[in-house]
Every structure is written in structure tokens, then in C-alpha cells.
Design a protein around this motif. Structure first.
Motif, PDB file in Angstrom:
ATOM      1  N   ARG A 125       0.851  -1.194   0.000  1.00  0.00           N
ATOM      2  CA  ARG A 125       0.000   0.000   0.000  1.00  0.00           C
ATOM      3  C   ARG A 125       0.883   1.238   0.000  1.00  0.00           C
ATOM      4  NH1 ARG A 125      -3.516  -0.170   5.141  1.00  0.00           N
ATOM      5  NH2 ARG A 125      -1.596  -1.094   5.967  1.00  0.00           N
ATOM      6  N   SER A 126       0.446   2.263  -0.706  1.00  0.00           N
ATOM      7  CA  SER A 126       1.175   3.533  -0.692  1.00  0.00           C
ATOM      8  C   SER A 126       0.842   4.295   0.585  1.00  0.00           C
ATOM      9  CB  SER A 126       0.802   4.380  -1.906  1.00  0.00           C
ATOM     10  OG  SER A 126      -0.540   4.855  -1.785  1.00  0.00           O
ATOM     11  N   LEU A 127       1.702   5.246   0.928  1.00  0.00           N
ATOM     12  CA  LEU A 127       1.441   6.073   2.104  1.00  0.00           C
ATOM     13  C   LEU A 127       0.124   6.823   1.947  1.00  0.00           C
ATOM     14  CD1 LEU A 127       2.231   7.306   4.813  1.00  0.00           C
ATOM     15  CD2 LEU A 127       3.610   8.994   3.565  1.00  0.00           C
ATOM     16  N   ALA A 128      -0.132   7.355   0.757  1.00  0.00           N
ATOM     17  CA  ALA A 128      -1.389   8.075   0.532  1.00  0.00           C
ATOM     18  C   ALA A 128      -2.589   7.175   0.800  1.00  0.00           C
ATOM     19  CB  ALA A 128      -1.442   8.634  -0.890  1.00  0.00           C
ATOM     20  N   LEU A 306       3.882  15.030  -0.252  1.00  0.00           N
ATOM     21  CA  LEU A 306       2.894  14.865  -1.325  1.00  0.00           C
ATOM     22  C   LEU A 306       1.737  13.990  -0.866  1.00  0.00           C
ATOM     23  CD1 LEU A 306       5.308  14.431  -4.365  1.00  0.00           C
ATOM     24  CD2 LEU A 306       3.645  16.276  -4.065  1.00  0.00           C
ATOM     25  N   ALA A 307       2.050  12.927  -0.126  1.00  0.00           N
ATOM     26  CA  ALA A 307       0.974  12.067   0.394  1.00  0.00           C
ATOM     27  C   ALA A 307       0.097  12.842   1.371  1.00  0.00           C
ATOM     28  CB  ALA A 307       1.572  10.831   1.067  1.00  0.00           C
ATOM     29  N   MET A 308       0.709  13.640   2.256  1.00  0.00           N
ATOM     30  CA  MET A 308      -0.067  14.444   3.201  1.00  0.00           C
ATOM     31  C   MET A 308      -0.921  15.473   2.459  1.00  0.00           C
ATOM     32  SD  MET A 308       0.816  13.211   6.195  1.00  0.00           S
ATOM     33  CE  MET A 308      -0.048  14.400   7.195  1.00  0.00           C
ATOM     34  N   PRO A 346       2.988   9.911  -5.106  1.00  0.00           N
ATOM     35  CA  PRO A 346       3.529   8.554  -5.314  1.00  0.00           C
ATOM     36  C   PRO A 346       2.474   7.480  -5.053  1.00  0.00           C
ATOM     37  CG  PRO A 346       5.053   9.874  -4.018  1.00  0.00           C
ATOM     38  CD  PRO A 346       3.787  10.669  -4.120  1.00  0.00           C
ATOM     39  N   THR A 347       2.465   6.458  -5.909  1.00  0.00           N
ATOM     40  CA  THR A 347       1.476   5.384  -5.782  1.00  0.00           C
ATOM     41  C   THR A 347       2.101   4.033  -5.479  1.00  0.00           C
ATOM     42  OG1 THR A 347       1.542   5.046  -8.189  1.00  0.00           O
ATOM     43  CG2 THR A 347      -0.159   6.514  -7.337  1.00  0.00           C
ATOM     44  N   LEU A 351       6.661   4.773   0.881  1.00  0.00           N
ATOM     45  CA  LEU A 351       6.836   6.154   0.437  1.00  0.00           C
ATOM     46  C   LEU A 351       6.849   6.256  -1.076  1.00  0.00           C
ATOM     47  CD1 LEU A 351       9.601   7.482   2.894  1.00  0.00           C
ATOM     48  CD2 LEU A 351       7.125   7.324   3.235  1.00  0.00           C
ATOM     49  N   GLY A 352       7.120   5.142  -1.746  1.00  0.00           N
ATOM     50  CA  GLY A 352       7.083   5.138  -3.203  1.00  0.00           C
ATOM     51  C   GLY A 352       8.360   5.580  -3.873  1.00  0.00           C
ATOM     52  N   VAL A 353       9.479   5.608  -3.107  1.00  0.00           N
ATOM     53  CA  VAL A 353      10.757   6.015  -3.678  1.00  0.00           C
ATOM     54  C   VAL A 353      11.833   4.985  -3.344  1.00  0.00           C
ATOM     55  CG1 VAL A 353      10.283   8.486  -3.735  1.00  0.00           C
ATOM     56  CG2 VAL A 353      11.212   7.469  -1.656  1.00  0.00           C
TER      57      VAL A 353
END
Length: 362
Positions: A125-128, A306-308, A346-347, A351-353
Motif C-alpha cells: 500500500r502507498s502512504l497516501a 505529497l501524500a499528506m 507517489p502510488t 513512500l514510493g521512492v
């Protein structure tokens, strides 16, 4: 259930392309501490390394927690407590850190960020997704330092930044020149960041500002909730608290005193992602407009911001400039770019990085 297997800290330095000057300090090299948290998942037996970063600064000009203090807190307090610690969610992990000490916000935030990244990777799962973000792309702004001129503003507008924040210093400010500069771009949204450099006696100047100034950030000192509240009542502009907000208690104080109509949310400074999420909910419920501030972070921190910013309650474009804006070389393989004033959230999991190991270790 998740278990902490190991924690590693790596002090690093990212070199800025240009010196960045505020009312607090001048920065050329940005020290950060990379956190690597090894976490296992009891149900699957899988293990992964979560990444986080400690975003305190080199000295005490911004807060009373610098990089050295942050690392000491992790080494002497956090790491011994979390050895073989089990937890059910990143939120529960954050609660355990909060019970350990009310201090060390940057230290706790860096370790908690790594826990969120690890859990996201282990659950795909992504953070978002994990925090309930709803936006695939978010509006972003840029921060210009106290030496910014008209050409800097034009370049930011050409890039498509939806809000331009200009750092100002009460001791150096040419007020009339600033007003003239803002009036040159009536359709551009601006904000001003005073970094606590004004007093009640010098703040009346803000009432002369044009309508394209969306808010004024932290005109008075960190402890001056009363002065902010007094001035917020007499100015047509929104005030946004930044240096004053270092914990959820400060959010409660701001709300109780009506000290500002907006609030700058910096997850690293308020104690982590969980605390930042709670602060956003509290502020929104009280009719205060939350938005995401920046900390001269690497792409790790930018991914979190970006997620926040993808949360529904976020009001203004965040201080989330594209990756190429600040550092000669960042910590991640991925980069973030602006397109028509927006940046993609990011998806990928966590964190997606992905870490690029060619950064400079201190």
C-alpha cells in the motif's frame, strides 16, 4: 503484527544548488539523517527495510533540536526501547514513541516515517492509501528566499507554481519595494514568511499588502500566541502559524486563542505523520485552514509531503518544489516534477521512492 528487527542511522549532507537565506539562517549544505528500519511481518514472515529521514537542522536557529540532538535521542532513548518491539500499525508505533518522550519531535518523526514506509512495503500500500489521501495530483508552491527578485518570480510563474512564498526579514525589508513587486503580478497567489522577525509595532505594514497575498506566515515569535491572536483580529489577511507549532498541544493552544486562520503542517517538526494527520483533522474541525509546509527535505520527505497534501482537508498549495529545485544530487532514484502547477502523488508501496546510494555520508 510487525516487529522491529534493527535500526540504522546514516548522517548525510545534500549540497544546495544555491545558498538559501531566511530570517533565521543561511544554508548551503543541508544535513539530514537517513533512517533504515528493518521490520518483519509475523503473518507472512517477510522482512523489509523502511526508509525515513530526520529533518532537524545543523544548529539551533530554527528549533532547540538539531541533527546531533536528534541522533542522540534516537540512540539513547528510541533505539533501546524499540528493539524487538511489536506493533499492529504505524499509528500504534507512533503512540509508543509519543509515550516514550514528549520531546524529540524530529527524531520520532524520522523513525516513524521509516515504520510507515516498511508497513506500506509489507502490505503493498502507498502512504497516501494508508492515510486516506484522495488526490492523485496536488497543487504545489515554491519558496523564494529573502534575496528573490522579479526575475525569480517570473521563473516560478513560468514553471506553473500555484503559490509563491517569499521569505522576508523585518530588519532588511524594503516594504514599498515588496508591495510594488507583488502588484506587478495581480493574478499570482503569494504568501509571505516572516520567520518570527516582526513585532506588534512593525506588523501594521501587513495591512497595506495587496489581495493576492493569501496569508502571512509566522510574523511574531514562537511563543507569541497572544500577539498572533491580537493581530489576526485586526488584519484582513490570514495568519498561518509555523514556528509556534511543534506539538498537538500547540494546535490546541492556537485553536483556543484563535491565534491564526491557517496553520503550516510540517510532519517532521510536529512529531511525525500520525501527529500531522491529527493536527490536520483538529485544525479543519475548528475552521482553520491546514496546508503542508516544507523543511528543505530530500525526496524522501517530499514523498511524504505529497501524500499528506493528498488529504481532502488540505487547503493551500504546499511548499513542495520539484526535485531539481534545491539539491545538486538527491537521495532517491525517482524525481518529482511539476506539470501545470501540479505534482503527482507517489502510488508505489510505502513512500514510493527508491534509495540512490551515491549521496555524501558525513
Amino acid at each position: 503484527m510487525y516487529r522491529i528487527e534493527a535500526l540504522e542511522m546514516i548522517p548525510i549532507s545534500l549540497r544546495l544548488k544555491q545558498t538559501f537565506k531566511t530570517a533565521h539562517s543561511t544554508t548551503k549544505n543541508r544535513p539530514l539523517t537517513l533512517v533504515k528500519l528493518t521490520v518483519s511481518h509475523s503473518a507472512t514472515g517477510k522482512k523489509t527495510i523502511g526508509l525515513g529521514e530526520i529533518q532537524s537542522f545543523a544548529d539551533f536557529s530554527y528549533t532547540l533540536e538539531n541533527q546531533s540532538v536528534s541522533r542522540d535521542i534516537v540512540s539513547t532513548m528510541i533505539n533501546p526501547m524499540i528493539q524487538n518491539l511489536t506493533f499492529e500499525s504505524p499509528q500504534q508505533f507512533a503512540e509508543k514513541l509519543e509515550r516514550l518522550t514528549p520531546f524529540g519531535s524530529f527524531a520520532k518523526a524520522g523513525v516513524e516515517m521509516a515504520a510507515w514506509d516498511a508497513v506500506g512495503k509489507l502490505t503493498n500500500r502507498s502512504l497516501a492509501q494508508m492515510i486516506g489521501g484522495t488526490k492523485q495530483c496536488v497543487p504545489v508552491g515554491i519558496v523564494l528566499d529573502v534575496n528573490a527578485d522579479v526575475s525569480d518570480i517570473k521563473r516560478a510563474i513560468d514553471k506553473g507554481y500555484q503559490r509563491i512564498k517569499i521569505k522576508i526579514d523585518a530588519q532588511l525589508l524594503d516594504k514599498q519595494k515588496l508591495i510594488e513587486r507583488l502588484n506587478q503580478f495581480p493574478n499570482q497567489q503569494f504568501s509571505l514568511d516572516a520567520n518570527s522577525s516582526f513585532s506588534r509595532q512593525t506588523a501594521d505594514f501587513f495591512n497595506q499588502l495587496p489581495e493576492n497575498v493569501t496569508f502571512i506566515e509566522q510574523p511574531f515569535s514562537e511563543k507569541d500566541f497572544v500577539d498572533h491572536a491580537f493581530f489576526q483580529k485586526k488584519t484582513p489577511h490570514f495568519l498561518s502559524l509555523d514556528e509556534s507549532i511543534n506539538s498537538l498541544d500547540d494546535i490546541h493552544t492556537m485553536i483556543a486563542l484563535h491565534a491564526a486562520k491557517a496553520v503550516t503542517i510540517k510532519q517532521a517538526k510536529i512529531g511525525g505523520i500520525t501527529a500531522a494527520f491529527k493536527a490536520i483533522q483538529l485544525a479543519s474541525h475548528a475552521g482553520i485552514k491546514p496546508w503542508i509546509g516544507g523543511m528543505l527535505s530530500s525526496n524522501l520527505g517530499r514523498a511524504v509531503d505529497l501524500a499528506m497534501a493528498s488529504l481532502q482537508n488540505i487547503t493551500f498549495a504546499g511548499d513542495i518544489s520539484e526535485s531539481s529545485r534545491y539539491f545538486e544530487h538527491d537521495m532517491t532514484v525517482e524525481t518529482f516534477e511539476i506539470a501545470q502547477g501540479l505534482m503527482t502523488v507517489p502510488t508505489r508501496s510505502g513512500l514510493g521512492v527508491t534509495l540512490d546510494d551515491s549521496f555524501d555520508v558525513l
